[in-house]
Design a protein around this motif. Structure first.
Motif, PDB file in Angstrom:
ATOM      1  N   GLY A  40      32.556  77.820  63.864  1.00  0.00           N
ATOM      2  CA  GLY A  40      31.281  78.253  63.456  1.00  0.00           C
ATOM      3  C   GLY A  40      30.504  77.459  63.771  1.00  0.00           C
ATOM      4  O   GLY A  40      30.645  76.221  63.792  1.00  0.00           O
ATOM      5  N   VAL A  41      28.947  77.833  63.904  1.00  0.00           N
ATOM      6  CA  VAL A  41      28.154  76.859  64.291  1.00  0.00           C
ATOM      7  C   VAL A  41      27.705  76.253  63.001  1.00  0.00           C
ATOM      8  O   VAL A  41      27.521  76.599  61.806  1.00  0.00           O
ATOM      9  N   SER A  42      27.436  74.654  63.280  1.00  0.00           N
ATOM     10  CA  SER A  42      27.156  73.721  62.143  1.00  0.00           C
ATOM     11  C   SER A  42      25.728  74.219  61.645  1.00  0.00           C
ATOM     12  O   SER A  42      24.925  74.404  62.221  1.00  0.00           O
ATOM     13  N   LYS A  43      25.779  73.977  60.393  1.00  0.00           N
ATOM     14  CA  LYS A  43      24.287  73.927  59.856  1.00  0.00           C
ATOM     15  C   LYS A  43      23.383  73.020  59.902  1.00  0.00           C
ATOM     16  O   LYS A  43      23.808  71.556  59.727  1.00  0.00           O
ATOM     17  N   LEU A  44      22.299  73.339  60.529  1.00  0.00           N
ATOM     18  CA  LEU A  44      21.424  72.072  60.857  1.00  0.00           C
ATOM     19  C   LEU A  44      20.864  71.311  59.571  1.00  0.00           C
ATOM     20  O   LEU A  44      20.370  71.828  58.624  1.00  0.00           O
ATOM     21  N   ASP A  45      20.927  69.868  59.606  1.00  0.00           N
ATOM     22  CA  ASP A  45      20.203  69.018  58.564  1.00  0.00           C
ATOM     23  C   ASP A  45      19.284  68.422  59.142  1.00  0.00           C
ATOM     24  O   ASP A  45      19.356  67.291  59.791  1.00  0.00           O
ATOM     25  N   SER A  46      17.856  68.936  59.288  1.00  0.00           N
ATOM     26  CA  SER A  46      16.757  68.168  59.902  1.00  0.00           C
ATOM     27  C   SER A  46      16.167  66.918  58.656  1.00  0.00           C
ATOM     28  O   SER A  46      15.499  66.222  59.309  1.00  0.00           O
ATOM     29  N   ILE A  47      16.496  67.119  57.533  1.00  0.00           N
ATOM     30  CA  ILE A  47      15.830  66.281  56.301  1.00  0.00           C
ATOM     31  C   ILE A  47      16.471  65.063  56.211  1.00  0.00           C
ATOM     32  O   ILE A  47      15.617  64.114  56.494  1.00  0.00           O
ATOM     33  N   ALA A  48      17.776  64.909  56.204  1.00  0.00           N
ATOM     34  CA  ALA A  48      18.486  63.561  56.188  1.00  0.00           C
ATOM     35  C   ALA A  48      17.998  62.683  57.388  1.00  0.00           C
ATOM     36  O   ALA A  48      17.999  61.534  57.286  1.00  0.00           O
ATOM     37  N   ILE A  49      18.494  63.335  58.499  1.00  0.00           N
ATOM     38  CA  ILE A  49      17.894  62.594  59.687  1.00  0.00           C
ATOM     39  C   ILE A  49      16.570  61.922  59.829  1.00  0.00           C
ATOM     40  O   ILE A  49      16.001  60.984  60.130  1.00  0.00           O
ATOM     41  N   THR A  67      35.020  64.426  65.018  1.00  0.00           N
ATOM     42  CA  THR A  67      35.424  65.410  63.829  1.00  0.00           C
ATOM     43  C   THR A  67      36.467  64.652  62.890  1.00  0.00           C
ATOM     44  O   THR A  67      35.978  64.700  61.491  1.00  0.00           O
ATOM     45  N   TYR A  68      36.957  63.864  63.287  1.00  0.00           N
ATOM     46  CA  TYR A  68      38.002  63.045  62.622  1.00  0.00           C
ATOM     47  C   TYR A  68      37.404  62.050  61.661  1.00  0.00           C
ATOM     48  O   TYR A  68      37.743  62.008  60.536  1.00  0.00           O
ATOM     49  N   THR A  69      36.510  61.122  62.487  1.00  0.00           N
ATOM     50  CA  THR A  69      35.651  60.369  61.594  1.00  0.00           C
ATOM     51  C   THR A  69      34.682  60.980  60.605  1.00  0.00           C
ATOM     52  O   THR A  69      34.547  60.512  59.635  1.00  0.00           O
ATOM     53  N   SER A  70      34.415  62.146  60.788  1.00  0.00           N
ATOM     54  CA  SER A  70      33.656  62.863  60.003  1.00  0.00           C
ATOM     55  C   SER A  70      34.297  63.200  58.684  1.00  0.00           C
ATOM     56  O   SER A  70      33.792  63.155  57.520  1.00  0.00           O
ATOM     57  N   ILE A 102      25.743  53.965  56.451  1.00  0.00           N
ATOM     58  CA  ILE A 102      25.451  55.332  56.616  1.00  0.00           C
ATOM     59  C   ILE A 102      26.213  55.914  57.809  1.00  0.00           C
ATOM     60  O   ILE A 102      25.931  55.379  58.850  1.00  0.00           O
ATOM     61  N   TYR A 103      27.261  56.906  57.772  1.00  0.00           N
ATOM     62  CA  TYR A 103      27.825  57.602  58.594  1.00  0.00           C
ATOM     63  C   TYR A 103      26.765  58.691  59.357  1.00  0.00           C
ATOM     64  O   TYR A 103      26.161  59.091  58.711  1.00  0.00           O
ATOM     65  N   VAL A 104      26.831  58.534  60.847  1.00  0.00           N
ATOM     66  CA  VAL A 104      25.813  59.155  61.381  1.00  0.00           C
ATOM     67  C   VAL A 104      26.684  59.988  62.518  1.00  0.00           C
ATOM     68  O   VAL A 104      27.893  59.400  63.090  1.00  0.00           O
ATOM     69  N   ASN A 105      26.314  61.288  62.897  1.00  0.00           N
ATOM     70  CA  ASN A 105      27.266  62.215  63.580  1.00  0.00           C
ATOM     71  C   ASN A 105      26.331  63.514  64.056  1.00  0.00           C
ATOM     72  O   ASN A 105      26.047  64.147  63.224  1.00  0.00           O
ATOM     73  N   PRO A 106      25.801  63.665  65.177  1.00  0.00           N
ATOM     74  CA  PRO A 106      25.047  64.707  65.298  1.00  0.00           C
ATOM     75  C   PRO A 106      25.438  66.039  65.272  1.00  0.00           C
ATOM     76  O   PRO A 106      24.761  67.054  65.056  1.00  0.00           O
ATOM     77  N   ASP A 107      26.904  66.152  65.446  1.00  0.00           N
ATOM     78  CA  ASP A 107      27.429  67.609  65.180  1.00  0.00           C
ATOM     79  C   ASP A 107      28.821  67.265  64.814  1.00  0.00           C
ATOM     80  O   ASP A 107      29.728  67.236  65.563  1.00  0.00           O
ATOM     81  N   SER A 108      29.480  67.219  63.600  1.00  0.00           N
ATOM     82  CA  SER A 108      30.426  67.068  63.020  1.00  0.00           C
ATOM     83  C   SER A 108      31.500  67.981  63.575  1.00  0.00           C
ATOM     84  O   SER A 108      32.827  67.604  63.556  1.00  0.00           O
ATOM     85  N   LYS A 109      31.418  69.170  63.820  1.00  0.00           N
ATOM     86  CA  LYS A 109      32.316  70.093  64.119  1.00  0.00           C
ATOM     87  C   LYS A 109      32.358  70.199  65.654  1.00  0.00           C
ATOM     88  O   LYS A 109      33.558  70.599  66.395  1.00  0.00           O
ATOM     89  N   HIS A 110      31.277  70.272  66.565  1.00  0.00           N
ATOM     90  CA  HIS A 110      31.360  70.527  67.962  1.00  0.00           C
ATOM     91  C   HIS A 110      30.728  69.446  68.749  1.00  0.00           C
ATOM     92  O   HIS A 110      29.641  69.536  69.169  1.00  0.00           O
ATOM     93  N   HIS A 128      24.609  63.857  59.206  1.00  0.00           N
ATOM     94  CA  HIS A 128      25.040  64.627  60.412  1.00  0.00           C
ATOM     95  C   HIS A 128      24.500  65.838  60.481  1.00  0.00           C
ATOM     96  O   HIS A 128      23.589  66.527  59.889  1.00  0.00           O
ATOM     97  N   ASN A 129      24.773  66.569  61.647  1.00  0.00           N
ATOM     98  CA  ASN A 129      24.601  67.696  62.190  1.00  0.00           C
ATOM     99  C   ASN A 129      22.896  67.996  62.326  1.00  0.00           C
ATOM    100  O   ASN A 129      22.231  68.954  61.645  1.00  0.00           O
ATOM    101  N   TYR A 130      22.428  66.973  63.044  1.00  0.00           N
ATOM    102  CA  TYR A 130      21.009  66.747  63.307  1.00  0.00           C
ATOM    103  C   TYR A 130      20.655  67.310  64.614  1.00  0.00           C
ATOM    104  O   TYR A 130      19.666  67.354  65.129  1.00  0.00           O
ATOM    105  N   THR A 131      21.609  67.176  65.600  1.00  0.00           N
ATOM    106  CA  THR A 131      21.518  67.840  66.751  1.00  0.00           C
ATOM    107  C   THR A 131      22.816  68.845  67.222  1.00  0.00           C
ATOM    108  O   THR A 131      23.712  68.621  67.384  1.00  0.00           O
ATOM    109  N   ILE A 132      22.531  69.950  66.881  1.00  0.00           N
ATOM    110  CA  ILE A 132      23.505  70.942  66.773  1.00  0.00           C
ATOM    111  C   ILE A 132      24.088  71.528  68.280  1.00  0.00           C
ATOM    112  O   ILE A 132      22.993  71.794  69.070  1.00  0.00           O
ATOM    113  N   THR A 133      25.191  71.442  68.587  1.00  0.00           N
ATOM    114  CA  THR A 133      25.739  72.214  69.836  1.00  0.00           C
ATOM    115  C   THR A 133      25.638  73.579  69.806  1.00  0.00           C
ATOM    116  O   THR A 133      26.403  74.150  68.982  1.00  0.00           O
ATOM    117  N   PRO A 134      25.233  74.184  70.829  1.00  0.00           N
ATOM    118  CA  PRO A 134      24.800  75.526  70.857  1.00  0.00           C
ATOM    119  C   PRO A 134      26.250  76.387  70.912  1.00  0.00           C
ATOM    120  O   PRO A 134      26.928  76.008  71.786  1.00  0.00           O
TER     121      PRO A 134
END
Length: 234
Positions: free
Chosen positions: A149-158, A107-110, A90-98, A129-135
């Motif tokens: 742009g701001v990453s879309k929060l995904d609270s379900i998968a986490i 970002t690269y590993t994402s 399972i790849y994990v990443n709190p914010d793949s863009k920021h 991913h995208n479970y702790t979004i950087t404002p």
């Protein structure tokens, strides 16, 4: 008979709760006389003790031995668990863009996880991913990929990972390893002793950010189906 993850969780918590005879490997190296009666430990040793113990309790001494042989590199151990024992990556990443630390590796590993279903050659089946979004007002957002742009929060998968009993984690291509249970990271600091030697923290705020968690097959049904990767493994 208990499943693998139950045995692993029992050992993980046993070491976490009682380690008065242990010291971080680096601290013991620099203070050999002071800590001569202490057992040396570190992040990978913690993981090896837990995983090998569970294999032994399940009667697979050969796998337990192989775990110790592969213990020098967390990535090799993770690949072995996936390729030889049916574990799932399972790849994990709190914010793949920021990423909050502004390191483009996250970002690269994402990107690679999505395109190749691999993390440092560890096969992946899910991406959480995208479970702790950087404002967008945060300085880190302004320094890297500010136009994405701001990453879309995904609270379900986490949230589904809060149900996972046990997993083995690898960060920064093996620079750090840890064990995982019910949404929390359990790790050892190689330069500490006593109450500071072991630490538990939420995956949502884990400072190493991106990485992979490999989980035994007995935990796969707990992972949110929407996190499933669709690329073809090669």
């Amino acid at each position: 008979m208990k499943i693998f993850s139950d045995y692993a969780h029992d050992k993980m918590m046993s070491l976490f709760d009682e380690h008065s005879n242990e010291v971080g490997s680096e601290l013991k190296k620099t203070n050999p006389i002071q800590y001569k009666d202490y057992k040396s430990t570190d992040c990978i040793t913690y993981s090896l003790n837990v995983i090998a113990y569970a294999f032994e309790k399940r009667g697979n001494t050969e796998a337990a031995s192989q775990v110790w042989k592969l213990g020098k590199r967390g990535t090799e151990l993770a690949r072995y668990l996936v390729n030889s024992h049916g574990w799932v990556g399972i790849y994990v990443n709190p914010d793949s863009k920021h990423p909050i630390d502004v390191d483009p590796e996250h970002t690269y590993t994402s990107h690679l996880a999505t395109k190749t279903c691999k993390y440092y050659q560890i096969p992946l089946s899910y991406k959480v991913h995208n479970y702790t979004i950087t404002p967008n007002a945060h300085k880190s957002f302004q320094k890297l990929n500010r136009d994405a742009g701001v990453s879309k929060l995904d609270s379900i998968a986490i949230s589904s990972l809060d149900n996972v009993t046990f997993g083995f984690g690898v960060s920064r291509g093996g620079m750090h390893t840890w064990v995982f249970s019910r949404g929390r990271v359990y790790e050892v600091h190689w330069d500490k002793v006593g109450s500071e030697l072991y630490e538990a923290s939420s995956l949502r705020t884990f400072p190493w950010l991106s990485g992979v968690i490999v989980v035994p097959s007995d935990q796969v049904s707990k992972i949110e189906a929407s996190a499933k990767l669709t690329c073809t493994l090669a």
